[in-house]
Scaffold this active site. Sequence first.
Site, PDB file in Angstrom:
ATOM      1  N   HIS A  60       3.347  -1.559   2.278  1.00  0.00           N
ATOM      2  CA  HIS A  60       3.064  -1.900   0.879  1.00  0.00           C
ATOM      3  C   HIS A  60       2.029  -0.958   0.300  1.00  0.00           C
ATOM      4  O   HIS A  60       1.149  -0.463   1.014  1.00  0.00           O
ATOM      5  CB  HIS A  60       2.617  -3.370   0.746  1.00  0.00           C
ATOM      6  CG  HIS A  60       1.277  -3.676   1.341  1.00  0.00           C
ATOM      7  ND1 HIS A  60       0.156  -3.918   0.589  1.00  0.00           N
ATOM      8  CD2 HIS A  60       0.865  -3.778   2.630  1.00  0.00           C
ATOM      9  CE1 HIS A  60      -0.869  -4.167   1.377  1.00  0.00           C
ATOM     10  NE2 HIS A  60      -0.474  -4.086   2.628  1.00  0.00           N
ATOM     11  N   ASP A  80      -1.339  -8.660   5.308  1.00  0.00           N
ATOM     12  CA  ASP A  80      -1.874  -8.927   3.966  1.00  0.00           C
ATOM     13  C   ASP A  80      -1.344 -10.241   3.385  1.00  0.00           C
ATOM     14  O   ASP A  80      -0.130 -10.454   3.320  1.00  0.00           O
ATOM     15  CB  ASP A  80      -1.502  -7.748   3.049  1.00  0.00           C
ATOM     16  CG  ASP A  80      -2.308  -7.743   1.764  1.00  0.00           C
ATOM     17  OD1 ASP A  80      -2.303  -8.776   1.064  1.00  0.00           O
ATOM     18  OD2 ASP A  80      -2.942  -6.710   1.454  1.00  0.00           O
ATOM     19  N   CYS A 121      -2.373  -0.803   0.548  1.00  0.00           N
ATOM     20  CA  CYS A 121      -2.683  -1.440   1.835  1.00  0.00           C
ATOM     21  C   CYS A 121      -4.155  -1.183   2.206  1.00  0.00           C
ATOM     22  O   CYS A 121      -4.590  -0.032   2.302  1.00  0.00           O
ATOM     23  CB  CYS A 121      -1.758  -0.898   2.928  1.00  0.00           C
ATOM     24  SG  CYS A 121      -2.058  -1.662   4.537  1.00  0.00           S
ATOM     25  N   CYS A 140       2.802  -5.885   7.028  1.00  0.00           N
ATOM     26  CA  CYS A 140       1.355  -6.014   7.097  1.00  0.00           C
ATOM     27  C   CYS A 140       0.959  -7.500   7.062  1.00  0.00           C
ATOM     28  O   CYS A 140       1.675  -8.335   6.530  1.00  0.00           O
ATOM     29  CB  CYS A 140       0.722  -5.275   5.921  1.00  0.00           C
ATOM     30  SG  CYS A 140      -1.085  -5.224   5.963  1.00  0.00           S
ATOM     31  N   ARG A 157      -1.088 -11.283   0.493  1.00  0.00           N
ATOM     32  CA  ARG A 157      -0.351 -11.204  -0.773  1.00  0.00           C
ATOM     33  C   ARG A 157       1.138 -10.947  -0.566  1.00  0.00           C
ATOM     34  O   ARG A 157       1.903 -10.943  -1.520  1.00  0.00           O
ATOM     35  CB  ARG A 157      -0.964 -10.102  -1.657  1.00  0.00           C
ATOM     36  CG  ARG A 157      -2.398 -10.408  -2.055  1.00  0.00           C
ATOM     37  CD  ARG A 157      -3.082  -9.193  -2.633  1.00  0.00           C
ATOM     38  NE  ARG A 157      -3.283  -8.158  -1.620  1.00  0.00           N
ATOM     39  CZ  ARG A 157      -3.871  -6.985  -1.853  1.00  0.00           C
ATOM     40  NH1 ARG A 157      -4.291  -6.693  -3.067  1.00  0.00           N
ATOM     41  NH2 ARG A 157      -4.030  -6.110  -0.887  1.00  0.00           N
TER      42      ARG A 157
HETATM   43 CO    CO Z   1      -1.732  -3.902   4.219  1.00  0.00          CO
END
Ligand code: CO
Length: 196
Positions: free
Chosen positions: A81, A27, A84, A25, A29
């Site tokens: 993850h 993302d 998400c 992803c 993080r």
């Molecule tokens: Co995600």
Amino acid sequence: MKGRDPSFFEELVEGQQPEILWISCSDSRISPSSSIGLLPGEMFVHRNVANLVVHSDMNCLSVMQFAVEVLKIRHIIICGHYGCGGVKAAFDDSRFGLIDNWLRHVQDLIQKHSATLNAIEDDRERLDKLCEINVVEQVINVGETTIVRTAWEAGWDITVHGWIYTIADGIYRDMGISIDNAEALRELRQRAATGL
Ligand code: CO
């Protein structure tokens, strides 16, 4: 880095020989290379919202084709993850604009796996399960590509793995769904069709 290996960067300039294609992803993080301890040059990376491998996504397919056929990578890791935002937005049917169309692929999975998901009462657990289902389905999608099928038919040693990351503790978990041939893909597809 130069202190440990004075020629490290000079050697990087010469080219790359990664053994892993990583798909995760977007993302912020998630910081894959550093958190699994890999150095620059060791992992080829593709990322998009909700770590999707869509059959007609030329961007993802081009990355995969180059990684498999030119770089000769040996492992493809799909890493989802928990928590998400893309998966959650799909589940909640949230409206964010253009991206809703991309997340339609996750909504298809929600429909496909509605029996499994509806059997879970706790909202958080249901979302966690959907994040896991999404990884399984993307591992299958990787195995279904002409790129991986052709490579397997030619006897190339390529394994597709499904991992999931927990932002809360920084731990990556191997979901134990790795496939390295067409028969294993068929079995995983069958498992996904009969409920995960
Ligand atoms: Co995600």
